[in-house]
Design an enzyme around this catalytic site. Structure first.
Site, PDB file in Angstrom:
ATOM      1  N   SER A  41      42.087  27.838  37.955  1.00  0.00           N
ATOM      2  CA  SER A  41      40.865  28.432  38.538  1.00  0.00           C
ATOM      3  C   SER A  41      40.961  28.515  40.060  1.00  0.00           C
ATOM      4  CB  SER A  41      39.639  27.588  38.198  1.00  0.00           C
ATOM      5  OG  SER A  41      39.590  27.254  36.851  1.00  0.00           O
ATOM      6  N   ALA A  44      42.616  31.669  41.277  1.00  0.00           N
ATOM      7  CA  ALA A  44      42.065  32.978  40.903  1.00  0.00           C
ATOM      8  C   ALA A  44      41.698  33.758  42.157  1.00  0.00           C
ATOM      9  CB  ALA A  44      40.846  32.790  40.010  1.00  0.00           C
ATOM     10  N   GLN A  45      42.204  34.975  42.240  1.00  0.00           N
ATOM     11  CA  GLN A  45      41.968  35.785  43.443  1.00  0.00           C
ATOM     12  C   GLN A  45      40.942  36.882  43.211  1.00  0.00           C
ATOM     13  OE1 GLN A  45      45.704  37.366  44.876  1.00  0.00           O
ATOM     14  NE2 GLN A  45      46.697  35.364  44.805  1.00  0.00           N
ATOM     15  N   GLY A  47      37.994  37.475  41.746  1.00  0.00           N
ATOM     16  CA  GLY A  47      36.558  37.489  41.931  1.00  0.00           C
ATOM     17  C   GLY A  47      35.832  37.408  40.601  1.00  0.00           C
ATOM     18  N   GLU A 112      38.403  46.938  40.526  1.00  0.00           N
ATOM     19  CA  GLU A 112      39.692  46.536  39.953  1.00  0.00           C
ATOM     20  C   GLU A 112      39.970  47.359  38.710  1.00  0.00           C
ATOM     21  OE1 GLU A 112      39.678  42.284  39.428  1.00  0.00           O
ATOM     22  OE2 GLU A 112      39.657  41.923  41.581  1.00  0.00           O
ATOM     23  N   HIS A 228      50.027  39.914  33.940  1.00  0.00           N
ATOM     24  CA  HIS A 228      49.549  40.575  35.155  1.00  0.00           C
ATOM     25  C   HIS A 228      50.705  41.388  35.718  1.00  0.00           C
ATOM     26  CE1 HIS A 228      47.743  41.269  39.060  1.00  0.00           C
ATOM     27  NE2 HIS A 228      46.624  40.718  38.626  1.00  0.00           N
ATOM     28  N   ARG A 275      45.449  46.509  33.037  1.00  0.00           N
ATOM     29  CA  ARG A 275      46.667  45.845  33.494  1.00  0.00           C
ATOM     30  C   ARG A 275      47.750  45.744  32.436  1.00  0.00           C
ATOM     31  NH1 ARG A 275      43.818  40.173  35.064  1.00  0.00           N
ATOM     32  NH2 ARG A 275      42.993  41.536  36.643  1.00  0.00           N
ATOM     33  N   HIS A 333      49.708  35.663  32.486  1.00  0.00           N
ATOM     34  CA  HIS A 333      48.571  35.419  33.376  1.00  0.00           C
ATOM     35  C   HIS A 333      47.382  34.796  32.668  1.00  0.00           C
ATOM     36  CE1 HIS A 333      46.006  36.098  36.812  1.00  0.00           C
ATOM     37  NE2 HIS A 333      45.222  36.936  36.165  1.00  0.00           N
ATOM     38  N   GLU A 357      39.515  29.216  29.129  1.00  0.00           N
ATOM     39  CA  GLU A 357      40.714  29.873  28.602  1.00  0.00           C
ATOM     40  C   GLU A 357      41.303  29.153  27.386  1.00  0.00           C
ATOM     41  OE1 GLU A 357      43.528  30.788  31.696  1.00  0.00           O
ATOM     42  OE2 GLU A 357      44.921  31.723  30.284  1.00  0.00           O
ATOM     43  N   ARG A 368      41.937  40.970  28.315  1.00  0.00           N
ATOM     44  CA  ARG A 368      40.778  40.672  29.172  1.00  0.00           C
ATOM     45  C   ARG A 368      40.642  41.683  30.308  1.00  0.00           C
ATOM     46  NH1 ARG A 368      40.376  38.245  33.937  1.00  0.00           N
ATOM     47  NH2 ARG A 368      42.392  37.200  33.900  1.00  0.00           N
TER      48      ARG A 368
HETATM   49  C1  SIN Z   1      43.645  39.691  40.221  1.00  0.00           C
HETATM   50  O1  SIN Z   1      43.108  39.370  41.271  1.00  0.00           O
HETATM   51  O2  SIN Z   1      44.385  40.656  40.146  1.00  0.00           O
HETATM   52  C2  SIN Z   1      43.433  38.847  38.991  1.00  0.00           C
HETATM   53  C3  SIN Z   1      42.037  38.812  38.615  1.00  0.00           C
HETATM   54  C4  SIN Z   1      41.869  38.435  37.180  1.00  0.00           C
HETATM   55  O3  SIN Z   1      42.762  37.833  36.610  1.00  0.00           O
HETATM   56  O4  SIN Z   1      40.859  38.807  36.637  1.00  0.00           O
END
Ligand code: SIN
Length: 489
Positions: A41, A44-45, A47, A112, A228, A275, A333, A357, A368
């Site tokens: 956690s 995590a980038q 958001g 995103e 990812h 993704r 990921h 998770e 996801r």
């Molecule tokens: C991301 O910042 O690319 C990952 C975010 C996520 O896993 O939802």
């Protein structure tokens, strides 16, 4: 009534949210690693997704979640989670999280992959996970009902009759402790570290999932692992720094070593396609010997404010992402599968719960949607904690027995298994390779719990012959309905 605490195994976002919401029930939070090792956690980038912008609605967020999940999701869970998102952001603000706002004080909303709208809120730019964890950890450490124990690896569950009633922990120094509990919540995170290439920390190895499986808890959807598309490509490294998808939302583009755009001819959504599609495209390009890069030099604004984590990780490895293309690779990921739970977090065994998770409640389907995981961890954790606080728990009776996870693999074999899983159950799979890997893990099952977990995952991937979401079988036809859905999305 019992005076035993509620045990929460795992001190990531879902575990802490559960612990906070369980007040005033006494909680013992067991953290496998010491304070210095970070849960996923914290890294995590992306958001948190929430329909907060003008013209946006929870239904639109739900629709994007269902499309990303290949409509394999539990629709009721999806609608619940997306409806909870704005209130979850408000709750986090009350816990002290300062989300990024513009000059007028409005929340900044990013975009995103897979989202039809800008609806991702961040705190400290791409340091969102770290900011959330810092705020919630401070709250939990100040809460009188929560006690922490670091360096406590849960190696066995205590069952009284058919009810989970405690755990046995072991420290790195070998100290053993048996703890009786009114219930055990597994909030142990995912399994990314079981693969050779992962954006997860080393502790995300499926230890909690293996513990639940050993006790006979039902699991589901183990084959659905999200890769990812953009982790920093550091040859030889296992835990790879993530290069957030928000960069592509801000204009960064993927290209190969010949300067050719990677996504242009693949999907009408280009670099912002879901993704799984981007990860497979990058993986396939790599198989033909091409190296893939993310050109983020066009991204404007203050990198130190918007992307401090990516900037620091790249600079540490001699790449200035503001000027130089970033070498990237797909990496394991997020696990959509896990311990099967109902809407509330109950597993198939009384007294055993799962959240975040480690759990599979069906919300993410086969893949996801970006920035739905911190949301799930907080919203489901709060709901489970509140439900457990309401529950009068009588002491379990019946004969006691220990359900053991069993010894782990020696380091060398663990490393080899990671390579095997990456090759056989990575972004692109086929039946021949899956079957060979599954046979190997079945035969070696006695060697360690990681082998049994890998065999279960490979068996699930082998059984699902058609491609769906993140599970891609190059030896199978995509059902026509799914490709039509992907095209019309
Ligand atoms: C991301 O910042 O690319 C990952 C975010 C996520 O896993 O939802």
């Amino acid at each position: 009534m019992t005076s035993e605490p509620l045990l929460i195994v795992g001190a990531g976002i879902a575990g802490i949210a559960t612990a906070l919401a369980a007040a005033p029930t006494p909680v013992l939070l067991l953290n496998r690693s010491g304070g210095a090792r970070r849960p996923a956690s914290t890294m995590a980038q992306g958001g948190i997704a929430a329909a907060l912008g003008p013209g946006d609605a929870a239904q639109a967020h739900a629709r994007d979640t269902l499309i990303a999940g290949a409509h394999y999701n539990d629709p009721a869970m999806v609608h619940w989670l997306c409806a909870q998102a704005p209130a979850t952001i408000a709750w986090l603000e009350r816990q002290g999280v300062a989300f990024d706002r513009d000059a007028d004080g409005a929340l900044q909303l990013g975009r995103e992959g897979g989202h039809g709208q800008a609806r991702i809120v961040h705190a400290g730019g791409d340091a969102t996970g770290a900011r959330l964890m810092q705020a919630l950890r401070e709250r939990a450490q100040a809460a009188a009902h929560i006690h922490w124990q670091d360096d406590a690896d849960v190696e066995a569950l205590l069952l009284r009759g058919a009810v989970v009633a405690g755990v046995r922990t072991r420290s790195r120094a070998g100290d053993v402790r048996e703890i009786e509990a009114r219930g055990v919540v597994l909030a142990t995170g995912g399994i990314g570290a079981a693969f050779a290439r992962s954006s997860n920390p080393p502790g995300a190895d499926g230890a909690g999932l293996a513990l639940g499986m050993a006790a006979g808890a039902r699991v589901r959807d183990l084959e659905f692992v999200q890769f990812h598309p953009t982790a920093l490509d550091l040859p030889g490294a296992r835990s790879l720094p993530l290069i957030t998808e928000a960069l592509r939302g801000a204009g960064a583009r993927l290209h190969d070593d010949g300067g050719r755009a990677v996504m242009a001819a693949i999907d009408p959504r280009g670099d912002l396609a879901p993704r799984d599609i981007v990860a497979r495209t990058v993986w396939r390009a790599q198989q033909t010997g091409r190296r893939i890069f993310l050109d983020a030099s066009t991204v404007t604004g203050d990198w130190a404010q918007r992307f401090p984590t990516v900037l620091a990780a790249c600079l540490e490895h001699g790449i200035d992402p503001r000027r130089q293309p970033i070498p990237i690779t797909p990496a394991a990921h997020f696990h959509m599968g896990g311990l099967a739970t109902d809407f509330h977090g109950n597993t198939s065994i009384a007294g055993l719960y799962a959240v975040g998770e480690a759990a599979c409640n069906g919300v993410h389907g086969a893949n996801r949607l970006a920035s739905n995981s911190l949301l799930e961890g907080v919203a489901c954790g709060r709901r489970l904690g509140a439900a457990l606080a309401m529950r009068a728990h009588a002491s379990a009776t019946g004969p006691a027995r220990w359900s053991e996870r069993g010894p782990g693999l020696p380091d060398g074999q663990r490393e080899a298994l990671r390579g095997l899983l990456w090759d056989a159950a990575g972004p692109v799979r086929n039946g021949t390779q899956l079957a060979a890997a599954w046979r190997h893990c079945q035969d070696a099952g006695a060697a360690g719990w990681q082998m049994r977990l890998a065999a279960a995952l490979l068996g699930a991937a082998l059984d699902r012959r058609a491609s769906l979401g993140a599970h891609w079988r190059e030896d199978a036809q995509t059902p026509a309905i799914l490709s039509r859905m992907a095209q019309s999305a």
